[in-house]
Design a protein around this motif. Structure first.
Motif, mmCIF file in Angstrom:
data_model
loop_
_atom_site.group_PDB
_atom_site.id
_atom_site.type_symbol
_atom_site.label_atom_id
_atom_site.label_comp_id
_atom_site.label_asym_id
_atom_site.label_seq_id
_atom_site.Cartn_x
_atom_site.Cartn_y
_atom_site.Cartn_z
ATOM 1 N N ASP A 31 9.517 28.499 -90.880
ATOM 2 C CA ASP A 31 9.624 27.054 -90.682
ATOM 3 C C ASP A 31 10.847 26.471 -91.376
ATOM 4 N N ASP A 32 11.216 27.096 -92.452
ATOM 5 C CA ASP A 32 12.245 26.539 -93.310
ATOM 6 C C ASP A 32 13.632 26.854 -92.765
ATOM 7 N N ILE A 33 14.465 25.840 -92.713
ATOM 8 C CA ILE A 33 15.764 26.015 -92.064
ATOM 9 C C ILE A 33 16.670 26.992 -92.821
ATOM 10 N N ASP A 34 16.552 27.018 -94.150
ATOM 11 C CA ASP A 34 17.365 27.967 -94.920
ATOM 12 C C ASP A 34 16.925 29.396 -94.644
ATOM 13 N N GLU A 35 15.633 29.532 -94.492
ATOM 14 C CA GLU A 35 15.129 30.882 -94.174
ATOM 15 C C GLU A 35 15.536 31.300 -92.772
ATOM 16 N N VAL A 36 15.525 30.343 -91.840
ATOM 17 C CA VAL A 36 15.989 30.627 -90.488
ATOM 18 C C VAL A 36 17.431 31.114 -90.547
ATOM 19 N N ASN A 37 18.225 30.401 -91.321
ATOM 20 C CA ASN A 37 19.616 30.750 -91.516
ATOM 21 C C ASN A 37 19.768 32.188 -92.026
ATOM 22 N N ARG A 38 18.991 32.505 -93.041
ATOM 23 C CA ARG A 38 19.045 33.855 -93.609
ATOM 24 C C ARG A 38 18.613 34.899 -92.587
ATOM 25 N N THR A 39 17.520 34.614 -91.889
ATOM 26 C CA THR A 39 17.023 35.557 -90.879
ATOM 27 C C THR A 39 18.083 35.810 -89.813
ATOM 28 N N ILE A 40 18.686 34.732 -89.357
ATOM 29 C CA ILE A 40 19.684 34.871 -88.294
ATOM 30 C C ILE A 40 20.901 35.643 -88.775
ATOM 31 N N ASP A 62 9.314 17.594 -83.518
ATOM 32 C CA ASP A 62 9.474 17.492 -84.981
ATOM 33 C C ASP A 62 9.680 18.843 -85.627
ATOM 34 N N TYR A 63 9.153 19.882 -84.997
ATOM 35 C CA TYR A 63 9.192 21.185 -85.636
ATOM 36 C C TYR A 63 10.195 22.092 -84.928
ATOM 37 N N ASP A 64 11.055 21.476 -84.162
ATOM 38 C CA ASP A 64 12.061 22.243 -83.443
ATOM 39 C C ASP A 64 13.189 22.629 -84.391
ATOM 40 N N VAL A 65 12.863 23.620 -85.197
ATOM 41 C CA VAL A 65 13.742 24.023 -86.289
ATOM 42 C C VAL A 65 15.071 24.556 -85.769
ATOM 43 N N MET A 66 15.058 25.130 -84.594
ATOM 44 C CA MET A 66 16.302 25.663 -84.061
ATOM 45 C C MET A 66 17.283 24.552 -83.703
ATOM 46 N N ALA A 67 16.733 23.446 -83.202
ATOM 47 C CA ALA A 67 17.599 22.309 -82.887
ATOM 48 C C ALA A 67 18.321 21.862 -84.154
ATOM 49 N N ASP A 68 17.569 21.775 -85.253
ATOM 50 C CA ASP A 68 18.193 21.421 -86.538
ATOM 51 C C ASP A 68 19.196 22.484 -86.963
ATOM 52 N N PHE A 69 18.785 23.727 -86.810
ATOM 53 C CA PHE A 69 19.662 24.818 -87.217
ATOM 54 C C PHE A 69 21.016 24.715 -86.520
ATOM 55 N N PHE A 70 20.960 24.533 -85.223
ATOM 56 C CA PHE A 70 22.208 24.519 -84.466
ATOM 57 C C PHE A 70 23.062 23.293 -84.776
ATOM 58 N N THR A 71 22.430 22.181 -85.081
ATOM 59 C CA THR A 71 23.228 20.972 -85.325
ATOM 60 C C THR A 71 23.713 20.880 -86.769
ATOM 61 N N THR A 78 24.340 23.797 -88.904
ATOM 62 C CA THR A 78 25.002 24.945 -89.514
ATOM 63 C C THR A 78 26.434 25.149 -89.028
ATOM 64 N N SER A 79 26.926 24.263 -88.166
ATOM 65 C CA SER A 79 28.310 24.410 -87.740
ATOM 66 C C SER A 79 29.200 24.413 -88.983
ATOM 67 N N GLY A 80 30.058 25.371 -89.045
ATOM 68 C CA GLY A 80 30.914 25.440 -90.240
ATOM 69 C C GLY A 80 31.846 26.609 -90.098
ATOM 70 N N ASN A 81 32.184 27.212 -91.208
ATOM 71 C CA ASN A 81 33.159 28.299 -91.219
ATOM 72 C C ASN A 81 32.997 29.297 -90.104
ATOM 73 N N ASP A 82 31.861 29.949 -90.128
ATOM 74 C CA ASP A 82 31.704 31.052 -89.188
ATOM 75 C C ASP A 82 30.771 30.689 -88.038
ATOM 76 N N THR A 83 30.537 29.411 -87.864
ATOM 77 C CA THR A 83 29.604 28.979 -86.823
ATOM 78 C C THR A 83 30.244 27.921 -85.939
ATOM 79 N N THR A 84 30.185 28.146 -84.659
ATOM 80 C CA THR A 84 30.670 27.146 -83.713
ATOM 81 C C THR A 84 29.567 26.869 -82.702
#
Lengths: 426, 426
Positions: B241-250, B270-279, B281-287
């Protein structure tokens, strides 16, 4: 080298008669259970009926609020309905509260709609606001009874046929099996098919070419064809020269296999040991079904039943071997896995080039189907002789040119048997 | 639960634009050598050219006698040609004798034609007799120069292209590879694709149903789709559920996979964690490539590039998930394995039923193609909603209904994308 003359005195049967003879001896395979993790492309062994309905609860079609529709039946921007949000339910959870007039419950796509609610309105059509520390929503558009709610059993009712015996498991089937709880899936056991090749001219794929010798390609082609149709191929190797040894090899093989394919040695050559085998071993447990078919290529194609198992003698010519397999062995493999009318697989297409080779028998040639503005067209591939293999890779169908003196002209309709390989563009 | 409003402010791209964006980030896979015994359905990684010609010797097309054609150029039943048989050669052997005027050598189908001979006459057209203890033959029909002899290189010339990069290995290809001596076959490494599912409503296939919960079917469907197109699927499990953990898993997953597919959690819930993830985490290595497509179903479909690898966020709705995969992931898998224009796979068909649901965006619905008298027809399957999976198993194509207010009427031409599953009757 016995009885040379006997080989020339064969009686040809027609293709559909040959198929009928074979189909009477199809072995019924038992079923087995395989994990859903390894069932891809296997075939279901019994009709499966749903034990549950789907959805098994009233399901929300989107992210929004479950409401009592009468609360907002006449809502407009001027006269919005205002509802208190009394709960928030993530998908997978159920609310222990009930929607009563004047209230709403926030739910997610796929959630169970709480009792009392009879409609779901999407987030985008609501406005959230706070009133006395309480979250409320404003609805500015009318809400209809049942809106955005999928009824229980709307997709699948209990007891409904999910898939019939013989169904090949692809992505859609596997999704259905998973959702219906089939952790173990009843499938037909894979038919085990032995492949024996004959011919003293054959060398193995790793050997350098020598004068008069060719590499054994039929064994790989047949294994691939068997596996394409769900079989498990067993390479038996190369047949010995001696007919008694051939007999022993075949009998041993049949103890472990459901069916045997022998390539080569079925024609009228001096060393065509299979032709001798098939004409001399008829007896107690052996019945020769036919040893000549009224077709080109593959006319010496032979089939027998030995110890209740089918044994095919296919031509050693790769083009003929390929075509005979598709016409005669493919239906058996499919029937063993639950397909009821596996021989009826013709479709119509327009041929794009003349084929002016007349033939007293039906001719089965390798072709390439294409789609052109909603029409199915087919062209005859070059290098189509029975001894040639180069065109097999480009064939996505077999074109049937009916017996006759004239062949067929471009623009005429022909019957084709589609092949499962790379049928679409890729 | 961050930034709810951001999810609604997505900018939709068109399907072909989405495909173009994705195709710019296709990973080039290295090749590997695989045994010919295990290369079925793999894809060739480089153009293969023939090192030898085929046949590499003058080959007899049938069982008969190699002769000098001039000996029997005018043979008739009244005036037969009589030739002494000076040798017998099984296939695979070569004669050390030479056919000279007045002689013949008995040879088999596929044998090397002995020097001096320029024609082969079939057994059936000869009569054997003994003369002074010497086997001779009588030929009663004229023999033509070159008759029944396949010339060196007639099927394949040296240096000819055998198959291009990206070719999928089926029975025809494998026969060709074997005959050309490819004991080891250069193929693309199989793309490794991670599958991560999200959704607290998901239970596993072995669990009993509970209110509000459904079994995870998308994971099995996606694995099957990946494997159908040559990929190796890796089940990563269910996203935390946690976005940081999603990040780590990915990030961990991408170290082991070439590509990642996440199903569910991409919408506005509300629990669409991937939508949050994608919006977020854009940054250095993410487009972020896109997070909305102008299509139905599957509009929230999302794609990003993370550490140079494609990550797809597909809808959790099975119908939408299936279609988005076919439109967006299939081309990537094919491109990774050498297919040059993997997005161009439309054909035309005549639709047999009205589809009167207008839509401001192109709609991709599950359909069933049939052949009817050389025409390709297609019907819209029932239970076609994005949340439904029952119709996926019957779909052999995806029908594109163009954006518009009116839908489409029976008898009109539509564009369809054929699916590779059970396309023919079986």
């Amino acid at each position: 080298m016995i009885n040379r003359s006997k080989r020339f005195a064969r009686k040809a049967v027609k293709v559909d008669h040959a198929q009928n003879l074979i189909m009477q001896h199809v072995l019924q395979l038992e079923n087995e259970y395989t994990s859903i993790d390894s069932c891809l492309h296997r075939r279901i062994s019994e009709p499966l009926f749903s034990k549950d309905c789907m959805p098994h609860f009233r399901r929300s079609g989107l992210d929004g609020y479950a409401v009592w529709s009468k609360d907002a039946l006449f809502a407009t921007p001027q006269n919005p309905a205002c509802l208190r949000v009394i709960d928030e339910v993530p998908a997978g959870y159920t609310s222990n509260k009930q929607v009563v007039p004047g209230t709403a419950i926030r739910i997610m796509t796929g959630s169970a709609v709480p009792d009392g609610a009879d409609a779901v309105i999407m987030f985008e059509q609501t406005e959230e606001y706070q009133e006395e520390g309480q979250v409320s929503i404003r609805i500015k558009h009318k809400v209809a009874h049942g809106q955005n709610i999928t009824k229980v059993g709307d997709e699948i009712t209990t007891g409904q046929l999910l898939m019939g015996a013989g169904t090949r498991i692809g992505p859609g089937q596997i999704a259905l099996l998973a959702s219906m709880g089939y952790k173990e899936v009843p499938v037909f056991r894979r038919p085990v098919v032995g492949v024996l090749t004959t011919g003293s001219e054959l060398i193995s794929v790793g050997e350098p070419l020598q004068p008069g010798r060719i590499r054994n390609s039929n064994v790989y082609m047949l294994v691939a064809q068997i596996e394409q149709y769900g079989g498990l191929a067993v390479k038996i190797g190369t047949a010995p020269d001696d007919i008694d040894e051939v007999n022993r090899t075949i009998n041993n093989t049949l103890e472990e296999c459901d069916m045997l394919i022998v390539s080569g040695g079925v024609s009228v050559g001096d060393y065509d040991v299979m032709a001798d085998f098939f004409t001399t071993t008829s007896g107690n447990d052996t019945t020769l079904l036919f040893n000549k078919i009224a077709m080109r290529p593959g006319s010496p194609t032979t089939a027998a039943v030995i110890n209740n198992k089918l044994v095919f003698g296919l031509s050693g010519n790769p083009g003929a071997c390929f075509v005979s397999f598709e016409l005669l062995v493919r239906p058996v493999l499919l029937a063993m896995q639950g397909i009821e009318s596996p021989c009826k697989h013709y479709i119509q297409a327009i041929i794009t080039n003349d084929y002016d080779k007349g033939c007293p028998h039906d001719r089965y040639i390798r072709g390439r189907m294409i789609y052109s503005n909603e029409q199915v067209k087919v062209s005859v591939l070059e290098k189509n002789n029975s001894s040639m293999l180069i065109s097999i890779q480009d064939a996505n169908c077999i074109i049937m040119i009916p017996a006759g003196s004239k062949g067929i002209a471009a623009g005429q309709q022909v019957e084709v048997i589609p092949l499962p390989y790379e049928f679409t563009m890729y």
